[in-house]
Design a protein around this motif. Structure first.
Motif, PDB file in Angstrom:
ATOM      1  N   ASN A   1      -1.235 -36.164  10.761  1.00  0.00           N
ATOM      2  CA  ASN A   1      -2.052 -36.274  11.975  1.00  0.00           C
ATOM      3  C   ASN A   1      -3.548 -36.289  11.676  1.00  0.00           C
ATOM      4  O   ASN A   1      -4.361 -36.149  12.587  1.00  0.00           O
ATOM      5  N   PHE A   2      -3.913 -36.431  10.416  1.00  0.00           N
ATOM      6  CA  PHE A   2      -5.313 -36.386  10.007  1.00  0.00           C
ATOM      7  C   PHE A   2      -6.095 -37.514  10.673  1.00  0.00           C
ATOM      8  O   PHE A   2      -5.659 -38.668  10.676  1.00  0.00           O
ATOM      9  N   ASP A   3      -7.238 -37.146  11.257  1.00  0.00           N
ATOM     10  CA  ASP A   3      -8.051 -38.149  11.952  1.00  0.00           C
ATOM     11  C   ASP A   3      -9.530 -37.776  11.848  1.00  0.00           C
ATOM     12  O   ASP A   3      -9.900 -36.856  11.119  1.00  0.00           O
ATOM     13  N   GLU A   4     -10.346 -38.487  12.604  1.00  0.00           N
ATOM     14  CA  GLU A   4     -11.799 -38.248  12.591  1.00  0.00           C
ATOM     15  C   GLU A   4     -12.145 -36.815  12.983  1.00  0.00           C
ATOM     16  O   GLU A   4     -13.157 -36.274  12.537  1.00  0.00           O
ATOM     17  N   GLN A   5     -11.323 -36.210  13.806  1.00  0.00           N
ATOM     18  CA  GLN A   5     -11.571 -34.823  14.211  1.00  0.00           C
ATOM     19  C   GLN A   5     -11.493 -33.887  13.000  1.00  0.00           C
ATOM     20  O   GLN A   5     -12.267 -32.948  12.888  1.00  0.00           O
ATOM     21  N   HIS A   6     -10.581 -34.161  12.109  1.00  0.00           N
ATOM     22  CA  HIS A   6     -10.473 -33.353  10.892  1.00  0.00           C
ATOM     23  C   HIS A   6     -11.709 -33.531  10.012  1.00  0.00           C
ATOM     24  O   HIS A   6     -12.167 -32.588   9.374  1.00  0.00           O
ATOM     25  N   LEU A   7     -12.230 -34.746   9.983  1.00  0.00           N
ATOM     26  CA  LEU A   7     -13.465 -34.971   9.226  1.00  0.00           C
ATOM     27  C   LEU A   7     -14.614 -34.182   9.832  1.00  0.00           C
ATOM     28  O   LEU A   7     -15.474 -33.668   9.106  1.00  0.00           O
ATOM     29  N   ARG A   8     -14.633 -34.045  11.143  1.00  0.00           N
ATOM     30  CA  ARG A   8     -15.660 -33.234  11.806  1.00  0.00           C
ATOM     31  C   ARG A   8     -15.541 -31.773  11.370  1.00  0.00           C
ATOM     32  O   ARG A   8     -16.544 -31.100  11.138  1.00  0.00           O
ATOM     33  N   LEU A   9     -14.304 -31.281  11.272  1.00  0.00           N
ATOM     34  CA  LEU A   9     -14.073 -29.912  10.807  1.00  0.00           C
ATOM     35  C   LEU A   9     -14.586 -29.751   9.376  1.00  0.00           C
ATOM     36  O   LEU A   9     -15.281 -28.789   9.044  1.00  0.00           O
ATOM     37  N   ARG A  10     -14.218 -30.707   8.528  1.00  0.00           N
ATOM     38  CA  ARG A  10     -14.662 -30.675   7.129  1.00  0.00           C
ATOM     39  C   ARG A  10     -16.185 -30.745   7.040  1.00  0.00           C
ATOM     40  O   ARG A  10     -16.804 -30.007   6.262  1.00  0.00           O
ATOM     41  N   ASP A  11     -16.794 -31.592   7.836  1.00  0.00           N
ATOM     42  CA  ASP A  11     -18.246 -31.735   7.799  1.00  0.00           C
ATOM     43  C   ASP A  11     -18.957 -30.477   8.279  1.00  0.00           C
ATOM     44  O   ASP A  11     -20.036 -30.151   7.795  1.00  0.00           O
ATOM     45  N   HIS A  12     -18.340 -29.757   9.195  1.00  0.00           N
ATOM     46  CA  HIS A  12     -18.933 -28.486   9.626  1.00  0.00           C
ATOM     47  C   HIS A  12     -18.920 -27.488   8.468  1.00  0.00           C
ATOM     48  O   HIS A  12     -19.916 -26.808   8.211  1.00  0.00           O
ATOM     49  N   LEU A  13     -17.810 -27.429   7.768  1.00  0.00           N
ATOM     50  CA  LEU A  13     -17.740 -26.569   6.576  1.00  0.00           C
ATOM     51  C   LEU A  13     -18.822 -26.971   5.580  1.00  0.00           C
ATOM     52  O   LEU A  13     -19.553 -26.118   5.066  1.00  0.00           O
ATOM     53  N   ARG A  14     -18.912 -28.248   5.322  1.00  0.00           N
ATOM     54  CA  ARG A  14     -19.884 -28.769   4.363  1.00  0.00           C
ATOM     55  C   ARG A  14     -21.316 -28.394   4.768  1.00  0.00           C
ATOM     56  O   ARG A  14     -22.126 -28.010   3.932  1.00  0.00           O
TER      57      ARG A  14
ATOM     58  N   GLY B   1     -16.556 -17.297  12.705  1.00  0.00           N
ATOM     59  CA  GLY B   1     -15.225 -17.628  13.197  1.00  0.00           C
ATOM     60  C   GLY B   1     -14.929 -19.111  13.118  1.00  0.00           C
ATOM     61  O   GLY B   1     -13.813 -19.529  12.807  1.00  0.00           O
ATOM     62  N   GLU B   2     -15.942 -19.930  13.389  1.00  0.00           N
ATOM     63  CA  GLU B   2     -15.722 -21.383  13.358  1.00  0.00           C
ATOM     64  C   GLU B   2     -15.489 -21.881  11.936  1.00  0.00           C
ATOM     65  O   GLU B   2     -14.647 -22.762  11.715  1.00  0.00           O
ATOM     66  N   LEU B   3     -16.184 -21.319  10.957  1.00  0.00           N
ATOM     67  CA  LEU B   3     -15.922 -21.702   9.562  1.00  0.00           C
ATOM     68  C   LEU B   3     -14.469 -21.421   9.206  1.00  0.00           C
ATOM     69  O   LEU B   3     -13.781 -22.263   8.623  1.00  0.00           O
ATOM     70  N   LEU B   4     -14.023 -20.240   9.556  1.00  0.00           N
ATOM     71  CA  LEU B   4     -12.654 -19.849   9.234  1.00  0.00           C
ATOM     72  C   LEU B   4     -11.649 -20.707   9.995  1.00  0.00           C
ATOM     73  O   LEU B   4     -10.639 -21.152   9.439  1.00  0.00           O
ATOM     74  N   ARG B   5     -11.916 -20.981  11.254  1.00  0.00           N
ATOM     75  CA  ARG B   5     -11.032 -21.811  12.066  1.00  0.00           C
ATOM     76  C   ARG B   5     -10.948 -23.235  11.518  1.00  0.00           C
ATOM     77  O   ARG B   5      -9.862 -23.803  11.397  1.00  0.00           O
ATOM     78  N   CYS B   6     -12.089 -23.803  11.145  1.00  0.00           N
ATOM     79  CA  CYS B   6     -12.107 -25.157  10.569  1.00  0.00           C
ATOM     80  C   CYS B   6     -11.268 -25.210   9.298  1.00  0.00           C
ATOM     81  O   CYS B   6     -10.460 -26.131   9.112  1.00  0.00           O
ATOM     82  N   LEU B   7     -11.461 -24.235   8.433  1.00  0.00           N
ATOM     83  CA  LEU B   7     -10.712 -24.207   7.179  1.00  0.00           C
ATOM     84  C   LEU B   7      -9.217 -24.069   7.444  1.00  0.00           C
ATOM     85  O   LEU B   7      -8.399 -24.776   6.846  1.00  0.00           O
ATOM     86  N   ALA B   8      -8.848 -23.199   8.363  1.00  0.00           N
ATOM     87  CA  ALA B   8      -7.433 -22.996   8.682  1.00  0.00           C
ATOM     88  C   ALA B   8      -6.802 -24.268   9.242  1.00  0.00           C
ATOM     89  O   ALA B   8      -5.666 -24.611   8.892  1.00  0.00           O
ATOM     90  N   LYS B   9      -7.521 -24.972  10.101  1.00  0.00           N
ATOM     91  CA  LYS B   9      -7.003 -26.220  10.673  1.00  0.00           C
ATOM     92  C   LYS B   9      -6.768 -27.266   9.585  1.00  0.00           C
ATOM     93  O   LYS B   9      -5.749 -27.962   9.574  1.00  0.00           O
ATOM     94  N   LEU B  10      -7.725 -27.400   8.670  1.00  0.00           N
ATOM     95  CA  LEU B  10      -7.592 -28.380   7.588  1.00  0.00           C
ATOM     96  C   LEU B  10      -6.453 -28.011   6.647  1.00  0.00           C
ATOM     97  O   LEU B  10      -5.660 -28.877   6.249  1.00  0.00           O
ATOM     98  N   GLU B  11      -6.364 -26.736   6.286  1.00  0.00           N
ATOM     99  CA  GLU B  11      -5.304 -26.307   5.376  1.00  0.00           C
ATOM    100  C   GLU B  11      -3.934 -26.496   6.022  1.00  0.00           C
ATOM    101  O   GLU B  11      -2.996 -26.980   5.384  1.00  0.00           O
ATOM    102  N   ASP B  12      -3.808 -26.142   7.285  1.00  0.00           N
ATOM    103  CA  ASP B  12      -2.536 -26.301   7.982  1.00  0.00           C
ATOM    104  C   ASP B  12      -2.120 -27.768   8.046  1.00  0.00           C
ATOM    105  O   ASP B  12      -0.961 -28.108   7.785  1.00  0.00           O
ATOM    106  N   GLU B  13      -3.061 -28.627   8.379  1.00  0.00           N
ATOM    107  CA  GLU B  13      -2.736 -30.052   8.470  1.00  0.00           C
ATOM    108  C   GLU B  13      -2.268 -30.590   7.118  1.00  0.00           C
ATOM    109  O   GLU B  13      -1.315 -31.373   7.045  1.00  0.00           O
TER     110      GLU B  13
END
Length: 126
Positions: free
Chosen positions: A48-61, A28-40
Motif C-alpha cells: 500500500n506504499f504511496d506518496e503519503q508514506h513518502l511524506r512520513l519519511r520526509d518528516h523523519l528526514r 509523538g509524530e516522529l515515532l508515529r511516522c516511523l511506526a507507520k513506515l515499519e508496519d507497511e
C-alpha cells in the motif's frame, strides 16, 4: 535498541501518539511516522506504499538529519536508511535498519525533552 530507548519511546507513544491521526507534538509524530513506515514494510511488504508514506519519511528526514545531534558518519547512515525506507518496490525487512532509526528518534527526543507543538498537516492521511 537499548532498554532505555525502548522505555523512552514507549512513554512517548503512550503520552503523545493518538489512537488514530497525527500527533500534536513532534516527538509523538516522529515515532508515529516511523511506526507507520515499519508496519507497511514488514507487515504489508509495501503493497500500500504511496506518496503519503513518502511524506512520513520526509518528516523523519526533516528532523533527524541534524548535524548537531549526529556525527557525519551517523548522518550518512541515517540518510541511507531513510532513503531505503522510501522505495515502494523494495520494503526494508532488515531489523537493524529499523533499530537504527528508532535509536535516532530516541536520541532526537532526548535532545528535545519538552514536547514541541506541531500543527496538524491537513494533507496527511496516514
Amino acid at each position: 535498541m537499548s532498554d532505555d530507548d525502548r522505555e523512552l519511546l514507549r512513554g512517548i507513544w503512550r503520552a503523545h501518539v493518538p489512537a488514530s491521526g497525527q500527533s500534536s507534538v513532534e516527538q509523538g509524530e516522529l515515532l508515529r511516522c516511523l511506526a507507520k513506515l515499519e508496519d507497511e514494510a514488514t507487515r504489508n511488504g509495501n503493497i500500500n506504499f504511496d506518496e503519503q508514506h513518502l511524506r512520513l519519511r520526509d518528516h523523519l528526514r526533516s528532523l533527524l538529519l541534524d548535524p548537531t545531534l549526529f556525527t557525519a558518519q551517523e548522518l550518512r547512515l541515517l540518510a541511507e536508511d531513510l532513503e531505503a525506507v522510501g522505495h515502494a518496490t523494495s520494503p526494508v525487512l532488515d531489523e537493524q535498519v529499523w533499530d537504527r532509526l528508532e535509536h535516532a528518534v530516541a536520541r532526537w527526543c532526548r535532545a528535545h525533552p519538552e514536547p514541541l507543538a506541531r500543527p496538524l498537516d491537513p494533507d496527511l492521511r496516514r
